[in-house]
Design a protein around this motif. Structure first.
Motif, PDB file in Angstrom:
ATOM      1  N   ALA A 173       0.832  -1.207   0.000  1.00  0.00           N
ATOM      2  CA  ALA A 173       0.000   0.000   0.000  1.00  0.00           C
ATOM      3  C   ALA A 173       0.868   1.259   0.000  1.00  0.00           C
ATOM      4  O   ALA A 173       0.565   2.231  -0.705  1.00  0.00           O
ATOM      5  CB  ALA A 173      -0.929  -0.010   1.207  1.00  0.00           C
ATOM      6  N   VAL A 174       1.943   1.241   0.779  1.00  0.00           N
ATOM      7  CA  VAL A 174       2.857   2.383   0.807  1.00  0.00           C
ATOM      8  C   VAL A 174       3.485   2.590  -0.572  1.00  0.00           C
ATOM      9  O   VAL A 174       3.565   3.719  -1.082  1.00  0.00           O
ATOM     10  CB  VAL A 174       3.952   2.184   1.879  1.00  0.00           C
ATOM     11  N   ARG A 175       3.936   1.490  -1.201  1.00  0.00           N
ATOM     12  CA  ARG A 175       4.559   1.601  -2.522  1.00  0.00           C
ATOM     13  C   ARG A 175       3.563   2.129  -3.564  1.00  0.00           C
ATOM     14  O   ARG A 175       3.911   2.972  -4.409  1.00  0.00           O
ATOM     15  CB  ARG A 175       5.099   0.234  -2.964  1.00  0.00           C
ATOM     16  N   TYR A 176       2.314   1.664  -3.476  1.00  0.00           N
ATOM     17  CA  TYR A 176       1.296   2.128  -4.426  1.00  0.00           C
ATOM     18  C   TYR A 176       1.030   3.623  -4.236  1.00  0.00           C
ATOM     19  O   TYR A 176       0.915   4.380  -5.220  1.00  0.00           O
ATOM     20  CB  TYR A 176       0.005   1.334  -4.262  1.00  0.00           C
ATOM     21  N   TYR A 177       0.937   4.054  -2.991  1.00  0.00           N
ATOM     22  CA  TYR A 177       0.686   5.484  -2.735  1.00  0.00           C
ATOM     23  C   TYR A 177       1.833   6.325  -3.283  1.00  0.00           C
ATOM     24  O   TYR A 177       1.600   7.369  -3.912  1.00  0.00           O
ATOM     25  CB  TYR A 177       0.506   5.736  -1.238  1.00  0.00           C
ATOM     26  N   GLU A 178       3.077   5.891  -3.042  1.00  0.00           N
ATOM     27  CA  GLU A 178       4.231   6.637  -3.546  1.00  0.00           C
ATOM     28  C   GLU A 178       4.197   6.709  -5.078  1.00  0.00           C
ATOM     29  O   GLU A 178       4.546   7.735  -5.680  1.00  0.00           O
ATOM     30  CB  GLU A 178       5.528   5.959  -3.094  1.00  0.00           C
ATOM     31  N   HIS A 179       3.771   5.621  -5.703  1.00  0.00           N
ATOM     32  CA  HIS A 179       3.691   5.575  -7.166  1.00  0.00           C
ATOM     33  C   HIS A 179       2.621   6.532  -7.695  1.00  0.00           C
ATOM     34  O   HIS A 179       2.774   7.144  -8.771  1.00  0.00           O
ATOM     35  CB  HIS A 179       3.378   4.137  -7.607  1.00  0.00           C
ATOM     36  N   MET A 180       1.526   6.698  -6.940  1.00  0.00           N
ATOM     37  CA  MET A 180       0.381   7.482  -7.418  1.00  0.00           C
ATOM     38  C   MET A 180       0.368   8.919  -6.909  1.00  0.00           C
ATOM     39  O   MET A 180      -0.518   9.691  -7.294  1.00  0.00           O
ATOM     40  CB  MET A 180      -0.928   6.796  -6.981  1.00  0.00           C
ATOM     41  N   ILE A 181       1.318   9.291  -6.094  1.00  0.00           N
ATOM     42  CA  ILE A 181       1.230  10.555  -5.364  1.00  0.00           C
ATOM     43  C   ILE A 181       1.065  11.766  -6.285  1.00  0.00           C
ATOM     44  O   ILE A 181       0.374  12.738  -5.943  1.00  0.00           O
ATOM     45  CB  ILE A 181       2.457  10.718  -4.424  1.00  0.00           C
ATOM     46  N   ASN A 182       1.672  11.740  -7.460  1.00  0.00           N
ATOM     47  CA  ASN A 182       1.558  12.862  -8.396  1.00  0.00           C
ATOM     48  C   ASN A 182       0.624  12.569  -9.568  1.00  0.00           C
ATOM     49  O   ASN A 182       0.562  13.342 -10.528  1.00  0.00           O
ATOM     50  CB  ASN A 182       2.946  13.243  -8.919  1.00  0.00           C
ATOM     51  N   LYS A 183      -0.089  11.433  -9.488  1.00  0.00           N
ATOM     52  CA  LYS A 183      -0.942  11.029 -10.600  1.00  0.00           C
ATOM     53  C   LYS A 183      -2.429  11.079 -10.266  1.00  0.00           C
ATOM     54  O   LYS A 183      -3.264  11.255 -11.156  1.00  0.00           O
ATOM     55  CB  LYS A 183      -0.574   9.606 -11.040  1.00  0.00           C
ATOM     56  N   ALA A 184      -2.761  10.877  -8.990  1.00  0.00           N
ATOM     57  CA  ALA A 184      -4.179  10.871  -8.587  1.00  0.00           C
ATOM     58  C   ALA A 184      -4.266  11.111  -7.087  1.00  0.00           C
ATOM     59  O   ALA A 184      -3.338  10.802  -6.334  1.00  0.00           O
ATOM     60  CB  ALA A 184      -4.833   9.540  -8.947  1.00  0.00           C
ATOM     61  N   GLN A 185      -5.383  11.686  -6.699  1.00  0.00           N
ATOM     62  CA  GLN A 185      -5.656  11.833  -5.264  1.00  0.00           C
ATOM     63  C   GLN A 185      -6.012  10.446  -4.728  1.00  0.00           C
ATOM     64  O   GLN A 185      -6.940   9.801  -5.215  1.00  0.00           O
ATOM     65  CB  GLN A 185      -6.801  12.819  -5.040  1.00  0.00           C
ATOM     66  N   THR A 186      -5.257  10.003  -3.712  1.00  0.00           N
ATOM     67  CA  THR A 186      -5.386   8.622  -3.259  1.00  0.00           C
ATOM     68  C   THR A 186      -5.310   8.524  -1.745  1.00  0.00           C
ATOM     69  O   THR A 186      -4.468   9.170  -1.115  1.00  0.00           O
ATOM     70  CB  THR A 186      -4.262   7.741  -3.850  1.00  0.00           C
ATOM     71  N   VAL A 187      -6.202   7.718  -1.183  1.00  0.00           N
ATOM     72  CA  VAL A 187      -6.136   7.347   0.238  1.00  0.00           C
ATOM     73  C   VAL A 187      -6.323   5.836   0.311  1.00  0.00           C
ATOM     74  O   VAL A 187      -7.215   5.284  -0.337  1.00  0.00           O
ATOM     75  CB  VAL A 187      -7.219   8.051   1.078  1.00  0.00           C
TER      76      VAL A 187
END
Length: 580
Positions: free
Chosen positions: A459-473
């Protein structure tokens, strides 16, 4: 704070500090928001012109002796009454004086400018060198209002009962504080003559006495807590025990008996009771008056919860059980240790985090996401809820590593089924599900935690991957019971509070009087809230601190707190301030 000429006994400051540390250990272990404060008030039993009438051991000097001088009239009145009385009558009037003192002190503290937002609880007084000494516990009134309470606090005979597990904790702590004040010699002071766990367990016993009263069987007032602990620990043919037990009087109007035992089972007959629990579930419940298990039954009709006459003990899993009233969990117990019931995710933090990530999200969407999240936390094998502003596109991108579904609105009724397989559930802020069983991707990151499992770190890796691509929680429910929100945003604060503390430190730097405790209190605040200070504010506080330390360097008594320079945090932005 008392001065040397206002001391009742030599070690009273040590007593207050020990009481404070013990309270912090006890209350903050149950809920770190409680932040208890403890101080001592000593009031002369008889007026004496050679002694100060009131003595305070109040570290932050928020209250002064003069605030309590209205107590003197009560003491004078008491002295006039007891002059002509025998010993029995004197003791009776001393009890009345104690009640009058406590009532008046409650009024003084509640109306004081520093106390209007707090609630106060008093120990029984301890007689020390002519004074009645009270330990006073201060808690936030607003925070206390967030807990669920019963309404009845006395029985027909006048006996006081606890309305919640928290009230039992307060009672047990203050009893321990009074016992500690009685200890001899006073230098050998230790409020935790009982350990923290012993105090919590004793509070659990105390609160279960209130629950047992609903069964109207006086012989069962003190056995229910231990019985429930033992039953939750037993397995039947290798299986854990699940089910519910009603605590109510027999023939309660809201209980429909579906099976009646000819020979009721005593609640301390643990093996038979555990076997009988196999017949119970969420609808068919064991029926008990807190002493005897007399059958199975169902709840029926509309329960008048103001009667406070029916409670549920829910055995949730091995060594785990809960006490409920009117669908409110009042106490949860794990491995024989009671606890205050808290949501597995802090609701305030959940709402705050989503509002800061998904700008403009409305309250109805937050409510729906919260309801789904709460239901997902019940998935005992763990799961991940991935909430994304680009959930539809992510379902297409991750098509080869998920079950992409036709978009559908989900609610709490279906969430248990769709989280029962491995992988994340991908939803948008409208609670529309786009994929289940999602294997989240991402790149290696320094923000992982090797002590946590694969689910959390993916989950941490996915958030880091998406941080500048989509708003994610992401809501990560681990199999070991831990629940995390990613990103883990710090709580929001009011900037005005920081400004007010800087203003107070500025005034302190300009004062001719060195108030060391006030200075240390302010610096402790800045150390705890350093993340929220701007570079300019950090520089201002550092400069004021150095000014005060230099100005009064010769006023110290040999003991001085060392405060580090505040350093601004690059991650801080105005989003961490609450709108005012």
């Amino acid at each position: 704070m008392t001065g040397a000429n206002n001391m009742i006994w030599e070690h009273q400051q040590h007593c207050q500090i020990s009481l404070q540390l013990a309270a912090e250990e006890l209350f903050n272990s149950l809920d770190d928001r409680l932040s208890p404060r403890i101080f001592l008030i000593g009031v002369l039993l008889k007026p004496d012109m050679h002694l100060p009438f009131v003595s305070l051991e109040c570290p932050d000097a928020e209250y002064e002796m003069k605030d309590f001088m209205s107590l003197k009239a009560l003491s004078i009145q008491h002295s006039l009454l007891v002059k002509q009385e025998n010993e029995v009558e004197k003791q009776s009037h001393t009890g009345l004086l104690n009640t009058a003192y406590t009532t008046e002190m409650q009024h003084i503290l509640r109306t004081h400018v520093n106390g209007k937002n707090n609630a106060y609880f008093f120990s029984e007084p301890v007689y020390v060198n002519g004074y009645l000494v009270y330990a006073v516990l201060e808690l936030s009134r607003q925070l206390l209002s967030t807990f669920y309470y019963l309404t009845k606090n006395t029985l027909a005979n006048g006996q006081h009962i606890s309305r919640s597990f928290l009230e039992s904790i307060i009672k047990v702590y203050l009893d321990a504080a009074a016992d500690a004040l009685k200890s001899k010699p006073q230098s050998d002071f230790n409020v935790l003559a009982k350990s923290r766990d012993e105090l919590v367990s004793k509070a659990g016993h105390d609160f279960l006495t209130t629950i047992s009263l609903a069964g109207q069987n006086s012989s069962g007032l003190h056995v229910l807590f231990d019985a429930c602990n033992t039953i939750s620990s037993l397995k039947y043919e290798g299986e854990e025990g699940f089910g519910k037990m009603v605590i109510a009087k027999q023939e309660h109007p809201n209980v429909k008996v579906t099976m009646l035992l000819e020979n009721p089972i005593h609640i301390k007959d643990f093996r038979r009771m555990r076997k009988f629990l196999e017949l119970a579930d969420n609808k068919q419940m064991m029926l008990s008056d807190s002493v005897w298990i007399y059958g199975l039954g169902q709840l029926t009709g509309k329960y008048n919860y103001h009667d406070e006459s029916l409670f549920i003990v829910h055995f949730t899993k091995h060594f785990h059980w809960e006490v409920l009233h009117h669908n409110h969990i009042m106490m949860s117990v794990s491995f024989r240790m009671p606890a205050l019931h808290n949501e597995k995710i802090n609701k305030e933090k959940f709402y705050s985090s989503l509002k800061r990530v998904f700008h403009g999200i409305d309250k109805s969407k937050l409510n729906a996401l919260w309801e789904v999240t709460m239901e997902a936390t019940k998935q005992k094998h763990g799961t991940i809820l991935a909430i994304s502003s680009e959930a539809d596109q992510e379902a297409i991108r991750l098509n080869s590593q998920c079950f992409k579904i036709k978009p559908m609105r989900i609610n709490k009724d279906i969430i248990h089924q769709i989280t029962s397989i491995d992988g994340a559930v991908l939803i948008d802020i409208d609670c529309t599900c786009h994929a289940i069983g999602v294997i989240l991707d991402g790149i290696a990151t320094a923000n992982g935690d090797s002590s946590r499992g694969a689910r959390y770190n993916s989950a941490v890796r996915y958030y880091e991957h998406m941080i500048n691509k989509a708003q994610t929680v992401l809501v990560v429910i681990s199999e070991d019971g831990l629940i995390d929100l990613i990103p883990d945003l710090k709580a929001q604060v009011k900037h005005s509070i920081i400004v007010a503390h800087i203003r107070e430190l500025t005034k302190l730097s300009q004062s001719d009087k060195y108030l060391r405790r006030n200075f240390n209190r302010l610096m402790e605040f800045f150390q705890e809230h350093d993340f929220y200070l701007s570079p300019k504010e950090c520089a201002t506080v550092n400069k004021l601190r150095r000014t005060i330390e230099l100005k009064y360097k010769d006023s110290e008594d040999g003991v001085r707190m060392i405060w580090n320079n505040l350093i601004p945090n690059s991650a801080m932005n105005i989003g961490y301030y609450v709108r005012e």
